[in-house]
Motif scaffolding. Structure first.
Motif, PDB file in Angstrom:
ATOM      1  N   PHE A   1      40.805  -1.861  10.551  1.00  0.00           N
ATOM      2  CA  PHE A   1      40.877  -3.215   9.990  1.00  0.00           C
ATOM      3  C   PHE A   1      41.251  -3.147   8.505  1.00  0.00           C
ATOM      4  O   PHE A   1      41.009  -2.132   7.832  1.00  0.00           O
ATOM      5  N   PRO A   2      41.791  -4.234   7.960  1.00  0.00           N
ATOM      6  CA  PRO A   2      42.215  -4.227   6.555  1.00  0.00           C
ATOM      7  C   PRO A   2      41.065  -4.212   5.554  1.00  0.00           C
ATOM      8  O   PRO A   2      41.274  -3.888   4.389  1.00  0.00           O
ATOM      9  N   SER A   3      39.842  -4.581   5.980  1.00  0.00           N
ATOM     10  CA  SER A   3      38.709  -4.606   5.049  1.00  0.00           C
ATOM     11  C   SER A   3      37.410  -4.582   5.846  1.00  0.00           C
ATOM     12  O   SER A   3      37.399  -4.854   7.054  1.00  0.00           O
ATOM     13  N   TYR A   4      36.322  -4.287   5.167  1.00  0.00           N
ATOM     14  CA  TYR A   4      35.012  -4.321   5.832  1.00  0.00           C
ATOM     15  C   TYR A   4      34.651  -5.749   6.249  1.00  0.00           C
ATOM     16  O   TYR A   4      34.030  -5.966   7.293  1.00  0.00           O
ATOM     17  N   LYS A   5      35.027  -6.708   5.431  1.00  0.00           N
ATOM     18  CA  LYS A   5      34.708  -8.095   5.761  1.00  0.00           C
ATOM     19  C   LYS A   5      35.420  -8.523   7.042  1.00  0.00           C
ATOM     20  O   LYS A   5      34.826  -9.161   7.929  1.00  0.00           O
ATOM     21  N   PHE A   6      36.690  -8.169   7.139  1.00  0.00           N
ATOM     22  CA  PHE A   6      37.461  -8.483   8.335  1.00  0.00           C
ATOM     23  C   PHE A   6      36.845  -7.765   9.546  1.00  0.00           C
ATOM     24  O   PHE A   6      36.687  -8.350  10.632  1.00  0.00           O
ATOM     25  N   LEU A   7      36.505  -6.481   9.359  1.00  0.00           N
ATOM     26  CA  LEU A   7      35.877  -5.710  10.434  1.00  0.00           C
ATOM     27  C   LEU A   7      34.614  -6.409  10.943  1.00  0.00           C
ATOM     28  O   LEU A   7      34.412  -6.564  12.157  1.00  0.00           O
ATOM     29  N   ASP A   8      33.763  -6.830  10.000  1.00  0.00           N
ATOM     30  CA  ASP A   8      32.491  -7.466  10.392  1.00  0.00           C
ATOM     31  C   ASP A   8      32.723  -8.746  11.188  1.00  0.00           C
ATOM     32  O   ASP A   8      32.009  -9.025  12.162  1.00  0.00           O
ATOM     33  N   LYS A   9      33.727  -9.536  10.770  1.00  0.00           N
ATOM     34  CA  LYS A   9      33.999 -10.795  11.464  1.00  0.00           C
ATOM     35  C   LYS A   9      34.438 -10.552  12.908  1.00  0.00           C
ATOM     36  O   LYS A   9      33.969 -11.215  13.849  1.00  0.00           O
ATOM     37  N   VAL A  10      35.365  -9.581  13.095  1.00  0.00           N
ATOM     38  CA  VAL A  10      35.853  -9.307  14.448  1.00  0.00           C
ATOM     39  C   VAL A  10      34.757  -8.641  15.287  1.00  0.00           C
ATOM     40  O   VAL A  10      34.579  -8.968  16.466  1.00  0.00           O
ATOM     41  N   LEU A  11      34.002  -7.718  14.667  1.00  0.00           N
ATOM     42  CA  LEU A  11      32.937  -7.035  15.401  1.00  0.00           C
ATOM     43  C   LEU A  11      31.879  -8.022  15.882  1.00  0.00           C
ATOM     44  O   LEU A  11      31.364  -7.908  17.016  1.00  0.00           O
ATOM     45  N   GLU A  12      31.585  -9.002  15.049  1.00  0.00           N
ATOM     46  CA  GLU A  12      30.612 -10.025  15.444  1.00  0.00           C
ATOM     47  C   GLU A  12      31.095 -10.769  16.685  1.00  0.00           C
ATOM     48  O   GLU A  12      30.330 -10.971  17.652  1.00  0.00           O
ATOM     49  N   ARG A  13      32.372 -11.188  16.681  1.00  0.00           N
ATOM     50  CA  ARG A  13      32.895 -11.920  17.845  1.00  0.00           C
ATOM     51  C   ARG A  13      33.022 -10.991  19.059  1.00  0.00           C
ATOM     52  O   ARG A  13      32.742 -11.388  20.187  1.00  0.00           O
TER      53      ARG A  13
END
Length: 859
Positions: A681-693
């Protein structure tokens, strides 16, 4: 006279005659101090008058009788058992033994600071004579100096010996001239020697050096013979022999080669083998293998081990960062804090001789063992070992960093041997170069440091106040744009949400910083001599803050002094009160090229060096240098490349819909075959959002497990993460959620079924910030596509690195999914490597069927 070995006068005396303690606080010499020292040398030489000849080159061939050979021709074990004791090696040989011993020649070279004929005005009783003048500059106070430093005097005496022999003198005079760079005070010491006295002293010096000369000459014979007979250890893969030929021709022609060599081409052995063959043929004296990471350095060491199994004899050393090899609980390299630093130089030469007569593969473990045996610093021992080894493996810093570069090899004015440079993972060197040649000065850090030392060093406190005042015009400009200082302008970033102040010059701040640094150097000089008037207990409490500030300021001023084209000065407002002056190296090519010119030839290679023209320019290449794209030897059909064109990582389009679509695309891909996958993923924030979903839509169960990269992972956590991928799976899946450009997106080697898929979300764009926008403007104004240079090319390199984790051997089969609509465009597809010639366009709904058909073809 036999074989020849060359050494400079300074290197000779500093090596043979060194003694005493290791003290990190007193050993550092900055580039700025060297420049100032050179200026003072020229000033003193001009003031010496017309009879004074400055910068006189001197050289002499001196015959040495090599100690009797003790099993050197045999194996390392035979050498060890046959080696005589250090006492026997050091004993003087009788005339009969000398006559029987092998004779060689040492070419001793140097440059005397000055030579003149006449009387010494400070000691006229001596009368007229030829005088060798040796100038030494220092920031320490010299008023308390009562005699010259022994090593300094020895250097001057070597010049005196050469001049005496070549001019048939009966007497010669040596004058040591010390000059304070802080006050320009000069102090001189003069001694007179007869030709017999100076000759006897020099004979003793060279007798001690003869054992080291013998060690090097005899080893060189063994090495060269083995390298000339060395055969390539494997059957050549398709195109691999051509690759080795390109490297060899580059060395023969003294050029630079920029080599894009995908995984599977065997780039390490293809670069190392021809370089070693060239060394055996006398085209090079020493090989340097530079890497961005310790793990890739280990690959080079393993390559040397493979060649040793083929009969190669080569001494190699892998240098490890000081903090990683230090055996002490807390690293503090002073004789007061470290028992190994106390008397280190009294013991280190015996440790070195012992190691060199027993070891060929000098690893971190070997250095630690000999450091323990002789109670010396293993890091410093490694640096000394590098002088006698044929190949050195280490971080980029050892050549390119102005602070960490190996001055024993790469300092200006060194009598240089023929060096070969192999630069692995060269794509990393662009940003590393920018970091090494950039510097910052923070107003807040100055303010905090000033408050800490107020009662301890009042004079320094006042000068720091003047440095804070130099920030005032920039502070006022941020508060009122009408108060912009001359030669400055604002650059708006992220649509005007942020802005930085671009400046043409910061002369007032630099002048104030120089005065602070001079005061700090004076304080350090007094501390080392025990003359510091400050309260010792109070000074000890602030010493760590003092040294941190000292080194930071030294670096800032050194970069300021060396700035040239390719730099941009800007001021960033980091908070209500904080301002940071940044000296940003936009284009590091000039600095990198200057370093590479210290070698006879250079090979810069990487699995991802596309587009080569971009890297060739920024890494200091010229039109005359070579560039080669080596095609992969693997079957491109074994890589299933899919482009999911209905998802994107564009900032303005991020939201629940995109996160769910990306999650669905991931699930559809990994559901087609059990195994290990990594999603980037491009960032940890992006990773967290997708991982949550993803966790809500497709939770972990008996068939699927997650491994998640987190910020600031420890070494233990990294190893635990990778250990989960060491097992190939065919009954369940492991999905690693990682960050693009992070520690798991390059440098890891998960072969065969240990990683069967990489899914890459986004184009790898660096985050929009002031420095990226400055890069874009700079290259736009230079006739290039600034967006490509600042964003697209660096981003695509991250993508290629992550995708390269999948196919590692000829047996590997795997999938790569590029998840962004921009990968469908020609701007990106022209950056695809040749082995990506077959790509399948799809979307998050249809990718499952296409991936399933791909696996059906191979399983």
């Amino acid at each position: 006279m036999g074989e020849e070995i060359k050494i400079s006068v300074r290197d000779l005396v500093e090596f043979v005659l060194r003694s005493g303690d290791l003290d990190e606080g007193s050993s550092g010499v900055t580039e700025e101090a060297m420049l100032e020292g050179a200026r003072m040398h020229r000033k003193l030489q001009r003031e010496a008058g017309p009879e004074y000849t400055a910068e006189v080159p001197l050289s002499i061939y001196y015959p040495v009788f090599l100690p009797q050979e003790k099993g050197v021709e045999g194996s390392a074990e035979e050498e060890n058992s046959a080696k005589c004791s250090a006492e026997e090696e050091n004993s003087a040989e009788s005339p009969a033994e000398e006559e029987a011993a092998e004779q060689a020649a040492v070419l001793l070279e140097g440059r005397a600071d000055g030579i003149f004929y006449g009387s010494d005005p400070e000691r006229p009783i001596f009368g007229d004579a030829w005088t060798i003048d040796e100038i030494k500059t220092t920031y320490k106070k010299i008023s308390g100096l009562t005699e010259p430093e022994p090593v300094h005097l020895a250097q001057a005496k070597c010049y005196a010996y050469i001049y005496t022999v070549q001019n048939d003198l009966d007497v010669v005079r040596v004058r040591m001239t010390y000059c304070s760079l802080a006050t320009e005070q000069v102090k001189r010491f003069t001694e007179e020697y007869t030709a017999a006295e100076i000759g006897a002293w020099f004979d003793d010096l060279m007798r001690e050096y003869s054992r080291w000369a013998g060690l090097e000459i005899r080893w060189r014979r063994i090495r060269d013979t083995s390298l000339r007979d060395l055969e390539f250890p494997f059957s050549y893969r398709p195109g691999q022999r051509d690759l080795a030929v390109h490297v060899y021709h580059t060395i023969c022609h003294g050029k630079k080669l920029f080599l894009e060599a995908p995984t599977g081409t065997g780039k390490t052995i293809s670069a190392v083998f021809p370089a070693l063959k060239a060394m055996g043929e006398g085209k090079a004296d020493r090989l340097f293998y530079f890497t961005a990471k310790t793990v890739t350095g280990q690959v080079a060491m393993e390559t040397f081990s493979i060649l040793r199994e083929q009969g190669m004899r080569l001494k190699s050393v892998q240098l490890t960062a000081k903090d990683k090899i230090c055996p002490m609980e807390t690293r503090l390299c002073t004789p007061e804090a470290c028992p190994r630093a106390k008397g280190h130089y009294d013991r280190v030469n015996e440790a070195l001789f012992d190691l060199l007569t027993k070891e060929e593969n000098v690893s971190r473990e070997v250095l630690l063992a000999y450091g323990e045996k002789y109670q010396v610093c293993p890091f410093e021992l490694g640096l000394d070992v590098s002088l006698f080894t044929d190949a050195m493996i280490g971080d980029y810093n050892y050549l390119f960093d102005p602070h960490a570069r190996l001055r024993r090899f790469f300092a200006e004015g060194k009598s240089r041997d023929k060096y070969l440079f192999l630069v692995d993972e060269a794509h990393n060197l662009v940003d590393r170069g920018r970091d090494m040649y950039s510097a910052s000065l923070s107003r807040e850090e100055v303010r905090v440091f000033r408050s800490v030392i107020r009662d301890v060093y009042p004079a320094l406190w006042k000068k720091l106040g003047k440095l804070l005042t130099a920030f005032k015009p920039y502070k006022e400009a941020f508060e009122d744009e009408g108060a912009l200082p001359p030669g400055t302008r604002f650059l708006e970033v992220m649509g005007g949400r942020e802005k930085v102040l671009l400046a043409e010059e910061i002369e007032a701040a630099a002048d104030a910083a120089y005065k602070v640094l001079e005061e700090m150097r004076s304080i350090l000089g007094e501390q080392r001599k025990g003359n510091d008037t400050a309260d010792r207990e109070a000074a000890a409490q602030v010493q760590e803050n003092f040294l941190t500030a000292y080194f930071d300021l030294s670096h800032f001023l050194m970069i300021y002094e060396g700035m040239e084209e390719g730099y941009q000065i800007y001021i960033d407002k980091g908070g209500r009160e904080d301002l940071t002056i940044r000296l940003f190296c936009v284009d590091p090519s000039g600095k990198l090229s200057e370093c590479l010119q210290k070698g006879e030839a250079s090979v810069l290679f990487s699995a991802t060096l596309l587009p080569i023209r971009y890297y060739k320019r920024l890494l200091g290449g010229t039109d005359e240098d070579y560039e080669v794209y080596a095609r992969s030897s693997f079957d491109p059909e074994k890589l299933g490349l899919f482009i999911a064109g209905d998802v994107t990582s564009r900032f303005r389009m991020r939201g629940t819909e995109q996160y769910e679509r990306i999650a669905a695309c991931i699930h559809s891909t990994v559901s087609q075959r059990h195994g290990n996958y990594m999603v980037f993923f491009p960032s940890y924030k992006f990773l967290d959002k997708v991982l949550e979903r993803y966790g809500e839509m497709y939770p972990e169960d008996d068939e699927t497990a997650f491994a998640v990269q987190s910020p600031m992972m420890t070494e233990v956590e990294r190893e635990a993460f990778l250990e989960r991928f060491e097992e190939a799976r065919d009954d369940r899946s492991l999905i690693g959620f990682c960050v693009l450009g992070g520690i798991f997106s390059e440098g890891i080697d998960l072969r065969q079924d240990r990683l069967i898929g990489a899914l890459i979300v986004g184009t790898g764009f660096p985050q929009v910030c002031a420095e990226r926008e400055i890069l874009k403007q700079f290259f736009d104004s230079d006739g290039e596509n600034g967006f490509d240079y600042a964003y697209r090319f660096p981003g695509m390199n991250k993508v290629l690195q992550a995708a390269g984790r999948v196919i590692r051997t000829a047996k590997d089969v795997g999938v790569v999914v590029l998840m962004d609509d921009r990968f469908r465009t020609s701007q990106y597809q022209r950056l695809f490597p040749a082995e990506w010639r077959v790509s399948r366009l799809t979307d998050s709904f249809g990718i499952g069927d296409k991936v399933s058909r791909f696996w059906d073809e191979w399983l």
